[in-house]
Enzyme design. Structure first.
Site, PDB file in Angstrom:
ATOM      1  CB  SER A 163     -80.667  36.970  52.582  1.00  0.00           C
ATOM      2  OG  SER A 163     -80.094  36.952  53.823  1.00  0.00           O
ATOM      3  CB  SER A 180     -81.823  39.681  55.268  1.00  0.00           C
ATOM      4  OG  SER A 180     -81.196  39.658  53.895  1.00  0.00           O
ATOM      5  CE  LYS A 189     -82.876  42.100  51.688  1.00  0.00           C
ATOM      6  NZ  LYS A 189     -81.882  41.084  51.550  1.00  0.00           N
TER       7      LYS A 189
END
Ligand SMILES: [Zn+2]
Lengths: 479, 472
Positions: free
Chosen positions: B172, B148, B73
């Protein structure tokens, strides 16, 4: 109407740790700008603080030395504000749970001893520095040096117990002596490692309620603090006398103009939005750690003062000076362990040594003449190997020559003459050369003996034992 | 291929690491329309594959993740690479250091294929709040991938990597895992070092893993878990060997089903799907029981106060002074701050900074932040009490399957409710996992969530492996 001032001081003192409070960067002063930084103190994305335990220990030491309650479980908080020298946009400080609370410091005033309360002592990180120096930057530019950013500080907040600039001075002197004694800060105000802000208000004597206070900043020496406080007390008193009111504001001391000027409004109105620092776990000082810190607490100035009075039987004046500084006191004690005429040590330390330290602007630890040598020198005086005046020459010589006391005396040819027959020869020559003085002595003006002793000393180039000279002269003249 | 199979294959030279990297790069290429990656490290990955192959043929053992391809990420630092957080303000920021998790994975022999797209600064539940555009769901590109950590989920789902790192603050990882049919774990707060993870809400953030199987998820967590002296909040709690605990009998586990998680607002098909699994577990001998978690209703409000408060402070460093975007043509410092932050941050980030600033302000602190912290403590207590009775808690992961792109973006409150089943685990600091639980009649997957007490990740794997077997 009589007015009195109500003063509270906030002191920030930089700690003498090797590394910064939340990263491993060095705290050394004076390095190339931004050379002592890392991602953590630069506030790079993704970094986390790790607490330097030494800072906790230093805070506890100062807390113990100022009679504070130590919060064994305390925590850090974020103080949020934007400034270019504050990389994270917040300062890690302490707010609701500071490490030390409710202490006091005892100061000497003209009316005797007085306690100044300490509301709190807390740990925090220093910010960087903005550089506006024209030699570095072009017009309208500002450069940032973050070497200082993350250097540990203790903030010491006094109660509003101080009533005059003199008391403020005494408080600061005491506090600075303490941090130096503890070895936690160099307490240097001019270099910014010991900073002081003041809260000040004035009220009619007898009134209970505090008046409106102002905050005074930017005082860079003890003298500035005193001057600024005097200025502000007078300003507020005049306002009140004229029936006007004091406006609550922050003032900056201008040392060139000797006035305090209001800070611009915008920079004043901060809401710091404190909240507990989530990146650090609460600091927990367990019993073992606490005891270890407590054991490392050195003898404090007042304790040392009292012990010196008792142990060495010296005048208060001497002891006050000898214990003002921990290193000086240590020096004295090292000599005293080897030589037992304590008053004589004191005289030399407060005389010759103090003079040299002052002239050369060095600390006693930097003095080339170590305690054992001073002891040897004093021993030589006592054993009449050298006269006191000759010893001063030896002392000066030893400052720049790494020799033993014996070698130095030898080298300078200052060995005292205590051989009676040798001195007798000098005495006879002086008597022969000064018939007039001899006459007046015999006529009862015995004071003239001083002159004659001086002449003998001169003749022996200072080496004759003055007591022997005196004795022999008296004997010859009275004969 | 499972990680354990990869290890066998590369050691017996039955699989070429370089070829696997090429295949992964091809998948990325073929799926570029899903916008899962912000950066692809094609050359570096090829080079790394070669190095690992050389080490293997020289008889060396590069580590337990040799040749495992991973996507990261884009809020986790890799030294020398950009960490954009999908924000304009950090678009060109190159990190000078590795996150601790990256260092550990590197040492274990993993290959980093790229950085994944996300909601800006991890603020969002759909990966639509990205400066680089929305991430799309591989099962239907008109739908969101969740957020997210949407990019990391998609990267695993399309086979661009064997596993991916994501980060969680309120769901997330679990929510996008649920939307894309993957396993996704949020470890206990303090289980994995946060050093090198760009902070959103420090007391809630935790790095976690996406993978296609429970075993793979456990294999990655095994490497990244454990105390790190660079993160004071990382716990000094031993990490058990997940591979040996994963096969323990699930029947010894007492399973609790909190009623509030199966009430109104939950899609009927999802409810049915989850209960079908728990019924099956009961049938096979597990002890399954319903119970109450009444404080659940305060979780979202509590979460958004705490998370935004911390965010408002954590994001203060992006001021244009030292790195990242700085607005041009400004007259003074105040204007530089204002302009840089107005132009550099996206709408949702600004909304949360403002919210957070508000709840910490003088006069509001006690009513909001302090109160929220008190409620948080109560929620944690309530859960801990539940764990005295149950070894694990099972719930749906999300109330619905993935929603359409653009559908909720203009309605933040509805969007925030997508985290309703997941935020509790973050608030309480416990661990939780999403497991694929079936396919909805709309063609999209949904997930089942298992929560376990702090530092009992092995229970998640233990039950997870069972459910996985039941599903196949
Ligand atoms: Zn540093």
């Amino acid at each position: 109407m009589e007015y009195e001032a109500i003063i509270g001081l906030e002191v920030h003192t930089q700690l003498l740790t090797e590394t910064k409070i939340f990263c491993g960067c060095s705290t050394k002063f004076g390095a190339e700008p931004n050379s002592q930084t890392c991602p953590v103190c630069l506030g790079m994305p993704g970094v986390l603080p790790v607490l330097n335990k030494k800072v906790v220990e230093f805070a506890v030491l100062l807390g113990l030395a100022t009679n504070c309650q130590i919060r064994r479980s305390n925590r850090f908080a974020r103080k949020n504000y934007f400034y270019p020298d504050l990389p994270k946009g917040y300062q890690i400080s302490q707010f609701e749970e500071p490490i030390c609370e409710n202490g006091y410091l005892e100061i000497e005033t003209e009316q005797g001893k007085k306690r100044i309360g300490l509301i709190r002592i807390h740990m925090e990180e220093d910010a960087g520095k903005s550089v506006h120096d024209e030699s570095y930057v072009e017009a309208n530019e500002t450069l940032i040096d973050l070497n200082r950013c993350g250097v540990p500080l203790l903030e010491i907040v006094s109660a509003p117990d101080i009533r005059s600039p003199q008391e403020a001075h005494a408080y600061l002197t005491q506090l600075r002596q303490l941090v130096r004694y503890l070895g936690i800060s160099d307490g240097n105000m001019e270099e910014g490692s010991f900073r002081c802000d003041a809260n000040i208000s004035v009220r009619p004597v007898g009134q209970q309620k505090f008046g409106t206070r102002t905050e005074l900043k930017n005082m860079n020496s003890f003298a500035h603090v005193q001057k600024a406080l005097e200025y502000e007390i007078e300003r507020q008193t005049e306002l009140l006398k004229d029936g006007k009111s004091v406006e609550q504001q922050t003032l900056l001391w201008d040392a060139d103009k000797n006035i305090a000027q209001p800070m611009r409004g915008k920079e004043e109105s901060h809401d710091y939005r404190y909240f507990p620092e989530p990146d650090l776990v609460p600091v927990h000082i367990d019993v073992a750690w606490f005891d270890k810190i407590k054991q490392s607490l050195p003898e404090l100035p007042q304790e040392k003062f009292e012990r010196f009075l008792n142990q060495y039987q010296l005048p208060e004046y001497d002891v006050r000076l000898l214990t003002e500084n921990r290193e000086v006191a240590d020096y004295f004690e090292k000599v005293a362990a080897l030589f037992d005429d304590f008053k004589m040590i004191s005289n030399w330390m407060l005389g010759e040594i103090a003079r040299v330290l002052n002239e050369q602007k060095i600390s006693i630890n930097q003095l080339p003449l170590k305690p054992d040598k001073l002891a040897d020198l004093l021993q030589a005086i006592r054993k009449k190997v050298v006269s006191t005046s000759a010893a001063k020459k030896v002392f000066d010589f030893l400052l720049s020559n790494d020799l033993s006391v014996e070698q130095a005396i030898e080298k300078l040819g200052l060995k005292q003459i205590s051989d009676e027959s040798e001195i007798e020869q000098f005495v006879e020559r002086v008597i022969a050369q000064h018939p007039a003085e001899v006459e007046s002595f015999k006529a009862g003006k015995t004071k003239v003996i001083g002159f004659l002793v001086g002449q003998v000393m001169k003749l022996s180039r200072g080496k004759a034992n003055p007591q022997l000279v005196n004795q022999l002269l008296q004997k010859k003249l009275k004969a | 291929m499972q990680i354990s199979d990869i290890q066998k294959a590369v050691r017996q030279q039955k699989a070429s690491i370089s070829r696997r990297v090429e295949e992964a790069l091809k998948k990325i290429e073929q799926n570029s329309h899903l916008n899962a990656f912000t950066q692809v490290f094609a050359d570096q990955a090829r080079e790394r594959a070669q190095q690992l192959e050389e080490q293997l043929s020289a008889g060396k053992n590069p580590g337990p993740l040799t040749g495992v391809i991973m996507a990261i990420k884009d809020n986790i630092n890799i030294a020398g690479r950009r960490t954009t957080c999908a924000s304009k303000i950090l678009e060109n920021f190159v990190s000078p250091f590795d996150a601790t998790v990256i260092q550990r994975l590197r040492e274990a022999g993993a290959i980093f294929i790229g950085k994944t797209n996300m909601d800006e600064f991890a603020m969002g539940s759909s990966s639509e709040n990205s400066y680089f555009g929305s991430v799309k769901n591989p099962l239907n590109p008109d739908y969101v991938a969740g957020g997210s950590s949407g990019g990391s989920a998609v990267a695993v789902a399309i086979g661009a990597c064997d596993a991916a790192l994501g980060s969680e603050t309120g769901g997330s990882i679990r929510q996008p895992a649920s939307f894309t049919g993957l396993v996704g774990i949020k470890p206990t707060y303090g289980r994995v070092s946060r050093y090198g993870l760009v902070a959103y809400a420090s007391s809630l953030d935790q790095i976690g893993v996406f993978a296609r199987t429970v075993q793979d998820t456990a294999a990655i967590l095994q490497i990244i878990a454990g105390h790190d002296e660079k993160d004071s909040t990382s716990a000094e709690v031993e990490v058990v060997d997940y591979a040996t605990t994963i096969n323990r009998d699930f029947k010894e586990l007492k399973i609790g089903l909190p009623k509030q998680y199966f009430a109104d607002g939950l899609d009927a098909e999802i409810r049915e799907g989850i209960l079908k699994i728990t019924n099956e577990l009961a049938k096979q001998g597990a002890n399954v029981e319903e119970f109450d978690l009444p404080l659940t209703r305060y979780a979202i409000a509590t979460y958004y106060i705490i998370a935004t408060a911390e965010a408002s402070s954590n994001l203060a460093r992006y001021d244009g002074v030292r790195y990242g975007f700085r607005a041009p043509e400004v007259d003074d410092l105040q204007e530089m701050y204002a302009s840089t932050r107005s132009k550099g941050f996206g709408k949702e980030v600004k909304r949360r900074i403002l919210l957070g600033t508000y709840v910490l302000s003088a006069g509001y602190y006690d009513a909001y932040y302090k109160k929220a912290m008190q409620v948080r403590r109560l929620i944690k207590e309530e859960l801990n009490n539940a764990f005295k009775k149950y070894d694990v808690i099972v719930t749906p992961t999300t109330p619905t399957t993935a929603f359409k792109l653009g559908e909720k973006i203009s309605d933040p409150l509805t969007m925030y409710l997508m985290d309703i089943y997941t935020v509790t685990a973050n608030l309480a600091g416990i661990c939780a996992i999403n497991l694929p639980a079936g396919k909805h009649s709309n063609g999209l997957p949904f997930g089942l969530q298992v929560m376990a007490p702090a530092f009992r990740e092995e229970r998640l794997f233990q039950l997870g492996a069972t459910i996985e077997r039941m599903q196949s």
